[in-house]
Design a protein around this motif. Structure first.
Motif, PDB file in Angstrom:
ATOM      1  N   VAL A   9       0.817  -1.472  -0.333  1.00  0.00           N
ATOM      2  CA  VAL A   9       0.203  -0.209  -0.635  1.00  0.00           C
ATOM      3  C   VAL A   9       0.942   1.184   0.100  1.00  0.00           C
ATOM      4  N   PRO A  10       1.243   1.726  -1.483  1.00  0.00           N
ATOM      5  CA  PRO A  10       1.758   3.408  -1.147  1.00  0.00           C
ATOM      6  C   PRO A  10       0.948   4.266  -0.290  1.00  0.00           C
ATOM      7  N   CYS A  11       1.575   4.911   0.166  1.00  0.00           N
ATOM      8  CA  CYS A  11       0.991   6.363   0.860  1.00  0.00           C
ATOM      9  C   CYS A  11       1.671   7.306   0.481  1.00  0.00           C
ATOM     10  N   TYR A  12       1.396   8.241   0.420  1.00  0.00           N
ATOM     11  CA  TYR A  12       1.621   9.934   0.237  1.00  0.00           C
ATOM     12  C   TYR A  12       1.339  11.185   0.655  1.00  0.00           C
ATOM     13  N   ASN A  13       0.785  11.681   2.233  1.00  0.00           N
ATOM     14  CA  ASN A  13       0.494  12.306   2.576  1.00  0.00           C
ATOM     15  C   ASN A  13      -0.243  11.815   3.190  1.00  0.00           C
ATOM     16  N   GLU A  14      -1.127  10.706   3.717  1.00  0.00           N
ATOM     17  CA  GLU A  14      -1.995   9.827   4.226  1.00  0.00           C
ATOM     18  C   GLU A  14      -2.426   9.604   5.017  1.00  0.00           C
ATOM     19  N   GLU A  15      -1.981  11.182   6.383  1.00  0.00           N
ATOM     20  CA  GLU A  15      -2.393  10.512   7.885  1.00  0.00           C
ATOM     21  C   GLU A  15      -3.858  10.674   7.881  1.00  0.00           C
ATOM     22  N   ASN A  48       5.808   4.425   3.441  1.00  0.00           N
ATOM     23  CA  ASN A  48       5.606   5.418   2.882  1.00  0.00           C
ATOM     24  C   ASN A  48       6.772   6.869   1.943  1.00  0.00           C
ATOM     25  N   ASP A  49       5.766   7.109   0.475  1.00  0.00           N
ATOM     26  CA  ASP A  49       6.919   7.541  -0.772  1.00  0.00           C
ATOM     27  C   ASP A  49       7.233   9.034   0.431  1.00  0.00           C
ATOM     28  N   GLY A  50       8.067   9.163   0.872  1.00  0.00           N
ATOM     29  CA  GLY A  50       8.529  10.623   1.262  1.00  0.00           C
ATOM     30  C   GLY A  50       7.419  11.529   1.722  1.00  0.00           C
ATOM     31  N   GLY A  79       7.340   9.526  -6.418  1.00  0.00           N
ATOM     32  CA  GLY A  79       5.997   9.075  -7.042  1.00  0.00           C
ATOM     33  C   GLY A  79       5.315   7.811  -6.954  1.00  0.00           C
ATOM     34  N   HIS A  80       3.813   6.864  -7.587  1.00  0.00           N
ATOM     35  CA  HIS A  80       2.730   6.291  -6.769  1.00  0.00           C
ATOM     36  C   HIS A  80       3.732   5.002  -7.450  1.00  0.00           C
ATOM     37  N   GLN A  81       4.346   5.524  -8.844  1.00  0.00           N
ATOM     38  CA  GLN A  81       4.668   3.421  -9.384  1.00  0.00           C
ATOM     39  C   GLN A  81       6.328   3.331  -9.073  1.00  0.00           C
ATOM     40  N   ASP A 102      -4.743   1.277  -3.484  1.00  0.00           N
ATOM     41  CA  ASP A 102      -3.847   2.452  -2.970  1.00  0.00           C
ATOM     42  C   ASP A 102      -4.675   2.596  -0.923  1.00  0.00           C
ATOM     43  N   ALA A 103      -3.924   3.761  -0.931  1.00  0.00           N
ATOM     44  CA  ALA A 103      -4.009   3.461   0.770  1.00  0.00           C
ATOM     45  C   ALA A 103      -5.850   4.429   0.741  1.00  0.00           C
ATOM     46  N   ASP A 104      -6.310   4.539   0.003  1.00  0.00           N
ATOM     47  CA  ASP A 104      -7.420   6.113   0.221  1.00  0.00           C
ATOM     48  C   ASP A 104      -8.354   4.873   0.087  1.00  0.00           C
ATOM     49  N   LEU A 105      -8.416   3.575   0.252  1.00  0.00           N
ATOM     50  CA  LEU A 105      -9.641   2.927   0.399  1.00  0.00           C
ATOM     51  C   LEU A 105     -10.550   2.498  -1.052  1.00  0.00           C
ATOM     52  N   GLN A 106     -10.373   3.553  -2.819  1.00  0.00           N
ATOM     53  CA  GLN A 106     -11.162   4.009  -3.493  1.00  0.00           C
ATOM     54  C   GLN A 106     -11.256   2.161  -4.157  1.00  0.00           C
ATOM     55  N   ASP A 107     -10.125   1.450  -3.231  1.00  0.00           N
ATOM     56  CA  ASP A 107      -9.968   0.130  -4.367  1.00  0.00           C
ATOM     57  C   ASP A 107     -10.806  -0.605  -2.935  1.00  0.00           C
ATOM     58  N   GLU A 206     -15.290   6.288  -3.686  1.00  0.00           N
ATOM     59  CA  GLU A 206     -14.935   7.942  -3.318  1.00  0.00           C
ATOM     60  C   GLU A 206     -14.033   7.375  -2.960  1.00  0.00           C
ATOM     61  N   ARG A 207     -12.586   8.927  -2.553  1.00  0.00           N
ATOM     62  CA  ARG A 207     -12.050   8.887  -1.464  1.00  0.00           C
ATOM     63  C   ARG A 207     -11.836   8.906  -0.424  1.00  0.00           C
ATOM     64  N   PHE A 208     -11.260   8.201   0.953  1.00  0.00           N
ATOM     65  CA  PHE A 208     -12.158   8.029   1.857  1.00  0.00           C
ATOM     66  C   PHE A 208     -11.986   9.263   3.061  1.00  0.00           C
ATOM     67  N   GLU A 211      -7.066  14.310   0.062  1.00  0.00           N
ATOM     68  CA  GLU A 211      -7.127  14.605  -1.515  1.00  0.00           C
ATOM     69  C   GLU A 211      -6.717  14.134  -2.483  1.00  0.00           C
ATOM     70  N   SER A 212      -7.336  13.932  -2.994  1.00  0.00           N
ATOM     71  CA  SER A 212      -6.190  13.143  -4.475  1.00  0.00           C
ATOM     72  C   SER A 212      -4.883  13.719  -4.971  1.00  0.00           C
ATOM     73  N   LYS A 213      -3.294  13.148  -4.517  1.00  0.00           N
ATOM     74  CA  LYS A 213      -2.711  13.360  -4.652  1.00  0.00           C
ATOM     75  C   LYS A 213      -1.815  13.506  -6.682  1.00  0.00           C
ATOM     76  N   TYR A 214      -3.016  13.320  -7.441  1.00  0.00           N
ATOM     77  CA  TYR A 214      -2.292  13.522  -9.419  1.00  0.00           C
ATOM     78  C   TYR A 214      -3.361  14.763  -8.967  1.00  0.00           C
TER      79      TYR A 214
HETATM   80  N1  UDP Z   1       0.585   8.044  -3.923  1.00  0.00           N
HETATM   81  C1  UDP Z   1       2.363   7.899  -3.485  1.00  0.00           C
HETATM   82  N2  UDP Z   1       3.223   8.762  -4.471  1.00  0.00           N
HETATM   83  C2  UDP Z   1       2.378   9.696  -4.860  1.00  0.00           C
HETATM   84  C3  UDP Z   1       1.683   9.788  -4.962  1.00  0.00           C
HETATM   85  C4  UDP Z   1       0.639   9.177  -4.121  1.00  0.00           C
HETATM   86  O1  UDP Z   1       3.111   6.954  -3.013  1.00  0.00           O
HETATM   87  O2  UDP Z   1       3.944  10.896  -5.072  1.00  0.00           O
HETATM   88  C5  UDP Z   1       0.214   6.989  -3.824  1.00  0.00           C
HETATM   89  C6  UDP Z   1      -1.049   7.392  -2.769  1.00  0.00           C
HETATM   90  O3  UDP Z   1      -0.588   7.470  -0.928  1.00  0.00           O
HETATM   91  C7  UDP Z   1      -2.286   6.833  -2.507  1.00  0.00           C
HETATM   92  C8  UDP Z   1      -2.030   5.746  -4.907  1.00  0.00           C
HETATM   93  O4  UDP Z   1      -0.624   6.646  -4.605  1.00  0.00           O
HETATM   94  O5  UDP Z   1      -2.226   5.638  -2.201  1.00  0.00           O
HETATM   95  C9  UDP Z   1      -2.983   6.804  -5.148  1.00  0.00           C
HETATM   96  O6  UDP Z   1      -2.841   8.358  -5.254  1.00  0.00           O
HETATM   97  P1  UDP Z   1      -4.781   8.835  -4.791  1.00  0.00           P
HETATM   98  O7  UDP Z   1      -4.909   8.531  -4.300  1.00  0.00           O
HETATM   99  O8  UDP Z   1      -4.531  10.421  -4.722  1.00  0.00           O
HETATM  100  O9  UDP Z   1      -4.488   9.247  -6.873  1.00  0.00           O
HETATM  101  P2  UDP Z   1      -6.084   9.134  -7.510  1.00  0.00           P
HETATM  102  O10 UDP Z   1      -6.833   8.187  -7.027  1.00  0.00           O
HETATM  103  O11 UDP Z   1      -6.829  10.128  -6.940  1.00  0.00           O
HETATM  104  O12 UDP Z   1      -5.456   9.042  -8.941  1.00  0.00           O
END
Ligand code: UDP
Ligand code: MG
Length: 318
Positions: A9-15, A48-50, A79-81, A102-107, A206-208, A211-214
């Motif tokens: 589970v990648p996390c960027y500012n997912e407090e 934790n992606d920085g 970055g996410h990838q 993803d960390a935001d429970l959209q999946d 929806e994102r739980f 905000e979207s990081k994209y």
């Molecule tokens: N994420 C990450 N590094 C980044 C940007 C996003 O690890 O630089 C992670 C983020 O924490 C989330 C996932 O990638 O778990 C998808 O990001 P997000 O939900 O913001 O994207 P969206 O669903 O809006 O396309």
């Protein structure tokens, strides 16, 4: 079959979402272990992606309370990838199968059951595919779908409406490790790995929270990256375009000669201006696209590391 499952589970500012994600994953794992679907040695790996907020502190706390949760701290935001890749490559060492989510429970966490069933049925890769996009805005839906269609036309083998929610077996991940590209577009790489693959459909929520990081700019960048990392058709397109224009200019030459000898009429200033501008623009555009590929070659030849792990919280150390 109860294989060992690792979730990445990648996390960027997912407090704001981490506690809830942890609660739901814990519940899901308890159920899966109970039903004998996965081994009790299964884990969740947060990457934790920085992050600039308290994400890492929360991950550390969760790990200290429950060793089922591990944490990887990257040395900076990549970055996410790359965050997903760091997680997958670390997790595959101890796992039979790895799911990225993803960390935001959209999946949809409930799609995991079916993914594991398909793994038990002998599939190495199980793609999570959105069956509806009702939670996305019209704009996002439209741009995303057009983009998928365009990639398919460009000859990129990509799974329609699939983000990075997928299960991969250990052997598929071991093969994926051999794809050394720095410009990483996982969605395009995974189908290249091959092996028996299948789909699981789910509804995207929806994102739980948070905000979207994209934002749009990052999204466009990602989309463009996808094309230039996976297809060289744009370069071919330019070559054909150049050829067509060259043929047209020959016809133009014949025309000017004919006009010169027959009527002797003044050739228009406007046609010259138009062609100067049109060709100038076209050339700049073409050089730009070629430059994009050269930029990629530049980055690939450097072969810089794709991620650097600063810390890995796992139970065996203690
Ligand atoms: N994420 C990450 N590094 C980044 C940007 C996003 O690890 O630089 C992670 C983020 O924490 C989330 C996932 O990638 O778990 C998808 O990001 P997000 O939900 O913001 O994207 P969206 O669903 O809006 O396309
Ligand atoms: Mg999201």
């Amino acid at each position: 079959m109860s294989g060992i499952l690792y979730m990445v589970v990648p996390c960027y500012n997912e407090e704001p979402v981490l506690e809830e994600t942890t609660r739901r994953l814990r519940e899901k794992y308890a159920k899966l272990i109970n039903e004998g679907k996965i081994s009790p040695k299964s884990k969740v790996v947060y990457v934790n992606d920085g992050s600039k907020d308290k994400t890492w502190d929360i991950i550390t706390k969760i790990h200290n309370e429950d060793k089922m949760f591990r944490g990887i701290c990257l040395s900076r935001n990549r970055g996410h990838q790359n965050a997903v890749l760091a997680g997958l490559m670390t997790a595959k060492e101890d796992a039979d199968m790895v799911i990225s989510m993803d960390a935001d429970l959209q999946d949809d966490i409930d799609a995991i059951d079916e993914m594991i069933d398909q793994y038990d049925n002998g599939f190495d890769i199980v793609y999570g595919v959105r069956n509806k996009r009702t939670t996305d805005s019209f704009f996002k839906r439209f741009t995303a779908q057009t983009y998928y269609k365009m990639l398919l036309k460009l000859g990129v083998d990509i799974v329609y409406n699939h983000a990075d929610f997928r299960l991969m077996s250990k052997r598929a991940l071991n093969e994926m490790e051999n794809f050394k590209e720095v410009n990483l577009f996982l969605r395009g790489i995974v189908p290249m790995v091959g092996f028996p693959s299948t789909y699981v459909y789910y509804e995207r929520h929806e994102r739980f929270a948070g905000e979207s990081k994209y934002p749009l700019k990052k999204m466009l960048h990602f989309a463009f990256d996808g094309v230039t990392s996976l297809s060289i058709k744009p370069i071919r397109f330019i070559t054909s375009l150049g050829l067509i224009i060259f043929v047209l200019s020959l016809a133009m030459l014949v025309y000017t000669i004919v006009v010169h000898f027959t009527g002797g009429s003044q050739l228009g200033w406007s046609s010259i201006m138009t062609s100067v501008w049109a060709l100038g623009g076209l050339q700049l555009f073409s050089i730009g696209i070629i430059g994009e590929y050269i930029g990629k070659i530049y980055l690939e030849t450097k072969a810089r590391p794709r991620f650097i792990i600063q810390e890995y919280l796992k139970d065996e150390d203690k």
